[in-house]
Design a protein around this motif. Structure first.
Motif, short mmCIF file in Angstrom:
data_model
loop_
_atom_site.label_atom_id
_atom_site.label_comp_id
_atom_site.label_asym_id
_atom_site.label_seq_id
_atom_site.Cartn_x
_atom_site.Cartn_y
_atom_site.Cartn_z
N ARG A 20 23.46 14.97 7.24
CA ARG A 20 24.20 16.18 6.84
C ARG A 20 23.44 17.43 7.24
N PHE A 21 22.12 17.41 7.07
CA PHE A 21 21.32 18.57 7.46
C PHE A 21 21.47 18.85 8.95
N LEU A 22 21.36 17.81 9.76
CA LEU A 22 21.47 17.99 11.21
C LEU A 22 22.88 18.41 11.62
N ALA A 23 23.89 17.89 10.94
CA ALA A 23 25.27 18.31 11.24
C ALA A 23 25.46 19.78 10.91
N SER A 24 24.90 20.24 9.80
CA SER A 24 25.02 21.67 9.46
C SER A 24 24.30 22.53 10.49
N HIS A 25 23.16 22.07 10.96
CA HIS A 25 22.41 22.78 11.99
C HIS A 25 23.23 22.88 13.28
N GLY A 26 23.79 21.74 13.69
CA GLY A 26 24.61 21.73 14.90
C GLY A 26 25.83 22.63 14.77
N LEU A 27 26.49 22.58 13.60
CA LEU A 27 27.67 23.42 13.39
C LEU A 27 27.32 24.90 13.49
N LEU A 28 26.21 25.30 12.88
CA LEU A 28 25.82 26.71 12.98
C LEU A 28 25.55 27.11 14.43
N HIS A 29 24.95 26.21 15.21
CA HIS A 29 24.76 26.50 16.64
C HIS A 29 26.11 26.70 17.34
N LEU A 30 27.09 25.84 17.03
CA LEU A 30 28.41 26.00 17.66
C LEU A 30 29.04 27.33 17.30
N LEU A 31 28.68 27.87 16.15
CA LEU A 31 29.25 29.13 15.67
C LEU A 31 28.41 30.35 16.07
N GLY A 32 27.40 30.12 16.93
CA GLY A 32 26.64 31.24 17.46
C GLY A 32 25.29 31.50 16.84
N TRP A 33 24.91 30.75 15.82
CA TRP A 33 23.59 30.93 15.23
C TRP A 33 22.54 30.38 16.19
N ASP A 34 21.36 30.97 16.16
CA ASP A 34 20.27 30.49 16.99
C ASP A 34 18.96 30.75 16.26
#
Length: 187
Positions: free
Chosen positions: A144-158
């Motif tokens: 779940r942690f890694l999925a949240s990280h990946g999702l934030l990247h897809l939404l432009g977070w870096d």
């Protein structure tokens, strides 16, 4: 929190070790896992809606989530990032790719919102299992942690510097605390 419509393409490598499958529980199951991930990602997208840039705001989204082994993610890591070996999560944002002069898409049915394609998240279950104890998680929590990280990247977070990493990790903790039964996963 209200979720949003989500068209999820979910896959979990059926060749993953049985011990990993047992530790991950339903999160790796083709049917139950699909439903769990769909509900979780939809809720996270609903939670993030007010923070998104206007071009990322939509009533419906589409994304892919693949849970793979170290061999598969190492190949992607090498091909796309030029780095050898496995990593825990890769995010391939759809808005970062594609030709400038793409052919026009067919018009959608106006009765249903056209999902905004976000891209794909790929997680190595083997790497997640190895690093979960270091982060105080079980395998389910680490996924779940890694999925949240990946999702934030897809939404432009870096996280190009320490301040942005700290902000991104704080946002992940908030998502996990709100969407994972109220129990935040700790890093």
């Amino acid at each position: 929190m209200a979720g949003v419509a989500l068209d999820l393409a979910f896959s979990a490598d059926p060749q993953l070790q049985e011990a990993l499958r047992a530790d991950a529980g339903a999160w790796l199951d083709p049917l139950a896992g699909f439903e769990l991930w769909q509900a979780l990602l939809s809720a996270w997208l609903g939670d993030l809606a007010h923070e998104l840039a206007p071009e990322l705001r939509s009533a419906a989204y589409s994304l892919g989530l693949s849970l793979v082994d170290d061999v598969a993610i190492a190949a992607l890591n090498n091909d796309w990032r030029g780095q050898s070996g496995p990593t825990d999560v890769l995010a391939f944002a759809a808005r970062d790719e594609g030709p400038e002069q793409a052919p026009p898409m067919p018009l959608p049915d106006p009765a249903e919102p056209e999902p905004l394609e976000l891209g794909d998240i790929v997680i190595s279950v083997e790497t997640a299992a190895r690093q979960a104890p270091e982060h105080g998680n079980d395998l389910e929590g680490e996924l779940r942690f890694l999925a949240s990280h990946g999702l934030l990247h897809l939404l432009g977070w870096d996280h190009h510097d320490q301040a942005s990493l700290t902000a991104m990790l704080a946002r992940q903790e908030a998502l996990l605390a709100r969407c994972a039964g109220g129990r935040p996963e700790r890093r």
